[in-house]
Design a protein around this motif. Sequence first.
Motif, short mmCIF file in Angstrom:
data_model
loop_
_atom_site.label_atom_id
_atom_site.label_comp_id
_atom_site.label_asym_id
_atom_site.label_seq_id
_atom_site.Cartn_x
_atom_site.Cartn_y
_atom_site.Cartn_z
N ALA A 175 33.18 31.91 -73.08
CA ALA A 175 32.08 32.86 -72.88
C ALA A 175 30.71 32.17 -72.93
CB ALA A 175 32.15 33.95 -73.95
N PHE A 176 30.61 31.10 -73.72
CA PHE A 176 29.29 30.46 -73.86
C PHE A 176 29.26 29.04 -73.30
CE2 PHE A 176 31.56 29.98 -77.93
CZ PHE A 176 31.56 28.60 -78.07
N THR A 177 30.21 28.74 -72.42
CA THR A 177 30.27 27.40 -71.83
C THR A 177 30.16 27.48 -70.31
OG1 THR A 177 31.69 26.67 -73.64
CG2 THR A 177 31.70 25.29 -71.66
N GLY A 178 29.40 26.59 -69.72
CA GLY A 178 29.33 26.47 -68.27
C GLY A 178 29.62 25.03 -67.90
N ALA A 179 30.37 24.83 -66.82
CA ALA A 179 30.71 23.45 -66.47
C ALA A 179 30.92 23.31 -64.97
CB ALA A 179 32.00 23.05 -67.20
N PHE A 180 30.58 22.12 -64.50
CA PHE A 180 30.96 21.77 -63.12
C PHE A 180 31.42 20.30 -63.14
CE2 PHE A 180 30.05 20.37 -58.70
CZ PHE A 180 30.98 21.20 -58.08
N GLY A 187 36.60 21.26 -56.95
CA GLY A 187 37.78 22.07 -57.22
C GLY A 187 37.41 23.33 -58.00
N PHE A 188 36.21 23.33 -58.60
CA PHE A 188 35.74 24.51 -59.34
C PHE A 188 35.28 25.61 -58.38
CE2 PHE A 188 34.67 23.43 -63.98
CZ PHE A 188 35.62 22.42 -64.04
N LEU A 189 35.01 25.25 -57.13
CA LEU A 189 34.44 26.22 -56.18
C LEU A 189 35.54 27.01 -55.47
CD1 LEU A 189 31.76 23.82 -54.63
CD2 LEU A 189 31.45 25.47 -56.50
N ILE A 190 35.17 28.12 -54.86
CA ILE A 190 36.13 28.89 -54.06
C ILE A 190 35.70 28.76 -52.60
CG2 ILE A 190 37.21 31.14 -53.67
CD1 ILE A 190 36.52 31.84 -56.60
N ASN A 217 32.39 24.83 -45.65
CA ASN A 217 31.66 24.20 -44.55
C ASN A 217 30.33 23.55 -45.00
OD1 ASN A 217 33.59 24.90 -42.65
ND2 ASN A 217 32.76 26.98 -42.52
N TYR A 218 30.09 23.52 -46.30
CA TYR A 218 28.86 22.89 -46.79
C TYR A 218 29.06 21.39 -47.02
CZ TYR A 218 26.08 27.09 -47.40
OH TYR A 218 25.33 28.20 -47.17
N SER A 219 27.94 20.66 -47.01
CA SER A 219 27.98 19.21 -47.27
C SER A 219 28.30 18.98 -48.75
CB SER A 219 26.61 18.61 -46.96
OG SER A 219 25.65 19.10 -47.90
N ALA A 220 28.67 17.73 -49.06
CA ALA A 220 29.00 17.39 -50.46
C ALA A 220 27.82 17.67 -51.38
CB ALA A 220 29.41 15.93 -50.53
N GLY A 221 26.61 17.37 -50.92
CA GLY A 221 25.42 17.58 -51.75
C GLY A 221 25.18 19.05 -52.03
N ASN A 222 25.33 19.87 -50.98
CA ASN A 222 25.12 21.30 -51.18
C ASN A 222 26.23 21.93 -52.03
OD1 ASN A 222 22.57 21.76 -50.05
ND2 ASN A 222 23.42 21.62 -47.98
N LYS A 223 27.46 21.42 -51.90
CA LYS A 223 28.54 21.91 -52.78
C LYS A 223 28.20 21.56 -54.24
CE LYS A 223 32.50 21.78 -49.69
NZ LYS A 223 33.68 21.06 -49.28
N GLN A 224 27.65 20.37 -54.41
CA GLN A 224 27.25 19.95 -55.77
C GLN A 224 26.21 20.91 -56.32
OE1 GLN A 224 28.56 17.60 -57.51
NE2 GLN A 224 27.04 16.66 -58.83
N LYS A 225 25.26 21.29 -55.47
CA LYS A 225 24.22 22.23 -55.90
C LYS A 225 24.83 23.59 -56.27
CE LYS A 225 20.50 20.17 -53.18
NZ LYS A 225 19.44 20.37 -52.19
N ILE A 226 25.74 24.08 -55.43
CA ILE A 226 26.38 25.38 -55.69
C ILE A 226 27.11 25.33 -57.04
CG2 ILE A 226 28.16 26.99 -54.88
CD1 ILE A 226 27.47 25.88 -51.98
N GLY A 227 27.79 24.22 -57.28
CA GLY A 227 28.54 24.08 -58.54
C GLY A 227 27.63 24.03 -59.75
#
Length: 234
Positions: A73-78, A82-85, A132-142
């Motif tokens: 509940a109080f943890t966020g991680a990337f 593989g964490f993305l959908i 369909n996003y670039s690796a950098g943008n996926k990193q940002k989303i995560g």
Amino acid sequence: MITIDKLKKNFGEKVAVDIEHYEINQGDMLGLVGNNGAGKTTLFRLMLDLLKADDGKVIINDIDVSQSEDWKAFTGAFIDDGFLIDYLTPEEYFYFIGKMYGLKKEEVDERLVPFERFMNGEVIGNKKLIRNYSAGNKQKIGIISAMLHYPQLLILDEPFNFLDPSSQSIIKHLLKKYNEEHQATVIISSHNLNHTVDVCPRIALLEYGIIIRDIINEDNSAETELEAYFNVEE
Ligand SMILES: Nc1ncnc2c1ncn2[C@@H]1O[C@H](COP(=O)(O)OP(=O)(O)OP(=O)(O)O)[C@@H](O)[C@H]1O
């Protein structure tokens, strides 16, 4: 906040993590550095109960992460994409994550505002699926999705990876601000020594799974020690 006790993880003969005792305090901003294969990602995976330890435990706020789900509940991680959908758009993914933590769409939208410069007009409003996003943008989303619910504990594996220089600079400031404003514990791993000494007042140096140095870093004081360890030429 976090106690790591007699934590061991081997892969066959290979020792990935072997930490006798290590404590991370609430509000620490800790950088984890070490050569390839030093055990940084494995340590994160053990902390997030994504791997079963051979021995020992990770306790977060008195909770053994392998025995209870309450720390989530109080943890966020990337850690990786593989964490993305993949089949969602970033908005759908952010709202989905928000919903998990009881956030309304409007609250999610509000919380995205400080990330506008970081997203640089490329992440939302494009009706594009995450796959369909670039690796950098996926990193940002995560990274953003890990921070949306204002976690007390934020764990990011290599947050600067794949980011352009200006995004690296923006995320450094956002992480520092987040740590200060929320008194959150922030743990990042990185191969970028400059960024690590810029943002982390405490740095743990990992070698063959062991924390061999616990460095207090004031005004980039750890830079020389780390450069000497990694043998970085001028
Ligand atoms: N699933 C696995 N199966 C077998 N060996 C593994 C596995 N995961 C990690 N290892 C091994 O454990 C050791 C630690 O790996 P880990 O990925 O944690 O290191 P790291 O510090 O994150 O490295 P890098 O900087 O290259 O990302 C390495 O020797 C690696 O090869």
